[in-house]
Design an enzyme around this catalytic site. Sequence first.
Site, short mmCIF file in Angstrom:
data_model
loop_
_atom_site.label_atom_id
_atom_site.label_comp_id
_atom_site.label_asym_id
_atom_site.label_seq_id
_atom_site.Cartn_x
_atom_site.Cartn_y
_atom_site.Cartn_z
N ASP A 38 0.83 -1.21 0.00
CA ASP A 38 0.00 0.00 0.00
C ASP A 38 0.86 1.25 0.00
O ASP A 38 1.48 1.59 1.01
CB ASP A 38 -0.89 0.00 1.25
CG ASP A 38 -2.07 -0.95 1.09
OD1 ASP A 38 -2.77 -0.85 0.07
OD2 ASP A 38 -2.27 -1.78 1.98
N MET A 40 1.05 5.20 -0.08
CA MET A 40 0.21 6.37 0.24
C MET A 40 1.07 7.62 0.24
O MET A 40 2.17 7.61 0.80
CB MET A 40 -0.42 6.21 1.62
CG MET A 40 -1.17 4.90 1.79
SD MET A 40 -1.84 4.78 3.46
CE MET A 40 -2.58 3.15 3.41
N MET A 71 -2.00 4.58 -3.89
CA MET A 71 -2.97 5.58 -3.43
C MET A 71 -2.26 6.92 -3.48
O MET A 71 -1.92 7.53 -2.45
CB MET A 71 -3.44 5.24 -2.00
CG MET A 71 -4.36 4.01 -1.99
SD MET A 71 -4.50 3.28 -0.34
CE MET A 71 -3.09 2.22 -0.37
N GLY A 147 -5.44 1.15 7.96
CA GLY A 147 -5.80 -0.23 8.20
C GLY A 147 -6.82 -0.31 9.33
O GLY A 147 -7.08 0.69 10.01
N ASP A 178 -10.36 -4.90 -0.66
CA ASP A 178 -9.30 -4.37 0.20
C ASP A 178 -9.93 -3.48 1.27
O ASP A 178 -10.50 -2.44 0.95
CB ASP A 178 -8.33 -3.57 -0.69
CG ASP A 178 -7.13 -3.01 0.05
OD1 ASP A 178 -6.98 -3.28 1.26
OD2 ASP A 178 -6.32 -2.31 -0.60
N GLY A 200 -4.92 -6.96 5.92
CA GLY A 200 -3.81 -6.48 6.73
C GLY A 200 -3.92 -7.00 8.14
O GLY A 200 -3.25 -7.97 8.53
C1 DX5 Z 1 -6.44 0.79 3.03
C2 DX5 Z 1 -5.34 -0.10 2.45
C3 DX5 Z 1 -5.51 -1.50 2.86
C4 DX5 Z 1 -5.35 -1.72 4.33
C5 DX5 Z 1 -6.13 -2.94 4.70
O1 DX5 Z 1 -6.10 2.09 2.80
O2 DX5 Z 1 -5.41 -0.03 1.04
O3 DX5 Z 1 -4.73 -2.43 2.13
O4 DX5 Z 1 -4.02 -1.81 4.73
O5 DX5 Z 1 -6.10 -3.07 6.07
P1 DX5 Z 1 -7.13 -3.98 6.88
O6 DX5 Z 1 -7.10 -5.33 6.28
O7 DX5 Z 1 -6.58 -3.92 8.26
O8 DX5 Z 1 -8.49 -3.33 6.74
ZN ZN Z 2 -4.47 -1.65 -0.56
#
Ligand code: DX5
Ligand code: ZN
Length: 219
Positions: A38, A40, A71, A147, A178, A200
């Site tokens: 991921d 960001m 992202m 997450g 996701d 995650g």
């Molecule tokens: C959200 C990310 C996800 C995130 C998922 O912005 O793109 O990949 O890390 O985390 P969980 O599985 O904890 O929701």
């Molecule tokens: Zn992701």
Amino acid sequence: MTCRDRIIAPSLFAADFSRLREEVTRASRAGADWMHLDVMDGHFVDNISFGPPLVRSIRQATTLFLDVHLMISRPDHYLPRFVAAGADLITVHVEARHDVAETLRRTREAGCQAGLALNPATPFNAALPFLDQLDLLLCMTVVPGFGGQAFMPDVLDKIEAAAAARAARGLAYHIEVDGGIDAVTAARCAAAGANVMVAGSTTFCAKDMALAITQLRNA
Ligand code: DX5
Ligand code: ZN
């Protein structure tokens, strides 16, 4: 792997960043199919994670398929750096500021698989012009950036629409989900037509990651 295969992709974002090589090895031994990375930029989403140098280090640490989720506001600008870092698949957001068709075209031309992501509020129609350029369609099941958020069940209709359009057009893109994915929500997403489960918290934070991955696989 085809869109008929269940693929479990732990998100490294939930790993212990002080020991990433061990974390990747732990996920691999626990049965992960892909590693989800991921990226960001603190602009497209309200958080900052990591960039191409870290993707390159992960590339050197594992043979797992690297599923890179950008992202970021200008995926077109940074695309070559993620290709060079060793990504196997690069997913860009349709909401970002770029020529989406051109970015997808360049991704495949560079030898990577191409993915397109839709935020929860973005309708499936936004992906329609690009479907035949896709190896993967990512339906975000949370607002991206953090997450550990709760799964948004409204997205299930979009997954069904994505699966129906794929069948109608004879295409083969993966449908990835996701955000907030655990055994219960994975089962709902799979029933709607998703096959790639990004997780995650439910993988890296589980007491037994192998068991968690098995549960996601069989859900
Ligand atoms: C959200 C990310 C996800 C995130 C998922 O912005 O793109 O990949 O890390 O985390 P969980 O599985 O904890 O929701
Ligand atoms: Zn992701």
